[in-house]
Scaffold this motif. Structure first.
Motif, PDB file in Angstrom:
ATOM      1  N   GLY A   1      -5.423   7.991   7.503  1.00 33.02           N
ATOM      2  CA  GLY A   1      -4.285   7.249   8.031  1.00 33.02           C
ATOM      3  C   GLY A   1      -3.885   6.035   7.205  1.00 33.02           C
ATOM      4  N   HIS A   2      -4.720   5.665   6.247  1.00 39.28           N
ATOM      5  CA  HIS A   2      -4.420   4.522   5.383  1.00 39.28           C
ATOM      6  C   HIS A   2      -4.001   5.024   4.007  1.00 39.28           C
ATOM      7  CE1 HIS A   2      -6.006   1.518   8.165  1.00 39.28           C
ATOM      8  NE2 HIS A   2      -6.931   2.427   8.459  1.00 39.28           N
ATOM      9  N   ALA A   3      -3.156   4.259   3.350  1.00 38.67           N
ATOM     10  CA  ALA A   3      -2.712   4.633   2.009  1.00 38.67           C
ATOM     11  C   ALA A   3      -3.873   4.570   1.023  1.00 38.67           C
ATOM     12  CB  ALA A   3      -1.582   3.709   1.564  1.00 38.67           C
ATOM     13  N   SER A   4      -3.798   5.380  -0.007  1.00 39.65           N
ATOM     14  CA  SER A   4      -4.860   5.447  -1.014  1.00 39.65           C
ATOM     15  C   SER A   4      -4.859   4.269  -1.974  1.00 39.65           C
ATOM     16  CB  SER A   4      -4.733   6.730  -1.833  1.00 39.65           C
ATOM     17  OG  SER A   4      -4.969   7.844  -1.004  1.00 39.65           O
TER      18      SER A   4
ATOM     19  N   THR B   1       6.281   8.359  -4.148  1.00 38.54           N
ATOM     20  CA  THR B   1       5.369   7.583  -3.304  1.00 38.54           C
ATOM     21  C   THR B   1       5.743   7.775  -1.839  1.00 38.54           C
ATOM     22  OG1 THR B   1       6.701   5.556  -3.410  1.00 38.54           O
ATOM     23  CG2 THR B   1       4.999   5.863  -5.119  1.00 38.54           C
ATOM     24  N   SER B   2       4.770   7.573  -0.978  1.00 37.77           N
ATOM     25  CA  SER B   2       4.988   7.711   0.465  1.00 37.77           C
ATOM     26  C   SER B   2       4.005   6.795   1.193  1.00 37.77           C
ATOM     27  CB  SER B   2       4.766   9.168   0.896  1.00 37.77           C
ATOM     28  OG  SER B   2       3.429   9.558   0.628  1.00 37.77           O
ATOM     29  N   ASN B   3       4.127   6.772   2.515  1.00 38.40           N
ATOM     30  CA  ASN B   3       3.219   5.977   3.350  1.00 38.40           C
ATOM     31  C   ASN B   3       3.181   4.528   2.858  1.00 38.40           C
ATOM     32  OD1 ASN B   3       1.395   5.528   5.442  1.00 38.40           O
ATOM     33  ND2 ASN B   3      -0.378   6.167   4.247  1.00 38.40           N
ATOM     34  N   ARG B   4       4.360   4.025   2.460  1.00 40.76           N
ATOM     35  CA  ARG B   4       4.463   2.679   1.888  1.00 40.76           C
ATOM     36  C   ARG B   4       4.424   1.634   3.004  1.00 40.76           C
ATOM     37  NH1 ARG B   4       6.840   2.389  -3.393  1.00 40.76           N
ATOM     38  NH2 ARG B   4       7.771   0.430  -2.780  1.00 40.76           N
ATOM     39  N   ARG B   5       3.643   0.593   2.772  1.00 44.47           N
ATOM     40  CA  ARG B   5       3.539  -0.532   3.705  1.00 44.47           C
ATOM     41  C   ARG B   5       3.569  -1.817   2.901  1.00 44.47           C
ATOM     42  NH1 ARG B   5       4.118   3.261   6.613  1.00 44.47           N
ATOM     43  NH2 ARG B   5       2.822   3.983   8.302  1.00 44.47           N
TER      44      ARG B   5
ATOM     45  N   SER C   1       0.845  -1.193   0.000  1.00 45.87           N
ATOM     46  CA  SER C   1       0.000   0.000   0.000  1.00 45.87           C
ATOM     47  C   SER C   1       0.877   1.238   0.000  1.00 45.87           C
ATOM     48  CB  SER C   1      -0.950  -0.008   1.196  1.00 45.87           C
ATOM     49  OG  SER C   1      -0.238  -0.067   2.406  1.00 45.87           O
ATOM     50  N   MET C   2       0.360   2.298  -0.626  1.00 49.75           N
ATOM     51  CA  MET C   2       1.135   3.537  -0.700  1.00 49.75           C
ATOM     52  C   MET C   2       0.262   4.693  -1.162  1.00 49.75           C
ATOM     53  SD  MET C   2       3.343   2.750  -4.154  1.00 49.75           S
ATOM     54  CE  MET C   2       3.549   1.036  -3.711  1.00 49.75           C
ATOM     55  N   ASP C   3       0.791   5.875  -0.958  1.00 47.40           N
ATOM     56  CA  ASP C   3       0.217   7.098  -1.503  1.00 47.40           C
ATOM     57  C   ASP C   3       1.163   7.605  -2.582  1.00 47.40           C
ATOM     58  OD1 ASP C   3      -2.099   7.429   0.177  1.00 47.40           O
ATOM     59  OD2 ASP C   3      -0.758   8.005   1.801  1.00 47.40           O
TER      60      ASP C   3
END
Length: 116
Positions: A67-70, A105-109, A12-14
């Motif tokens: 708070g969650h990736a898009s 990209t950011s907020n990568r999980r 997951s990521m933004d």
């Protein structure tokens, strides 16, 4: 469609707004096709978070994705070892993804889930 493998690799990521069109183009036309060629990788499903609501216990709950990736991609893989393969490493560094998309990209999980 039923899951055909024993493991899922969930990413997951933004992405920055100004790179969103490029992100989707490269993900669909380059990144996923390259990773699907890796031995042990089956289907790949991409998703984008959408606002919604549901009722539970007589109460309305709003799902805004805060708070969650898009974006989420789910890779069906035969084993977690696929992710350590030379083929996986090489595929992830091909095309425009590493230089033109990944930096935005950011907020990568990343997580592996076993299908039970």
């Amino acid at each position: 469609m039923p899951i055909a493998t024993k493991y899922l690799f969930v990413v997951s990521m933004d992405v920055t707004k100004d790179k969103e069109a490029l992100f989707n183009e490269v993900y669909d036309t380059e990144h996923v096709p390259l990773l699907k060629k890796v031995p042990g990788v089956g289907a790949v499903t991409r998703m984008k978070t959408e606002p919604a609501a549901f009722n539970i216990g007589g109460e309305r709950k709003v799902l805004d994705g805060a708070g969650h990736a898009s974006y989420v991609a789910i890779y069906e893989i035969d084993s977690p070892a696929v992710l350590l393969s030379k083929e996986w490493a090489e595929a992830g560094e091909k095309g425009r993804w590493p230089k033109e998309v990944r930096p935005f990209t950011s907020n990568r999980r990343h997580i592996v889930r076993k299908v039970i």
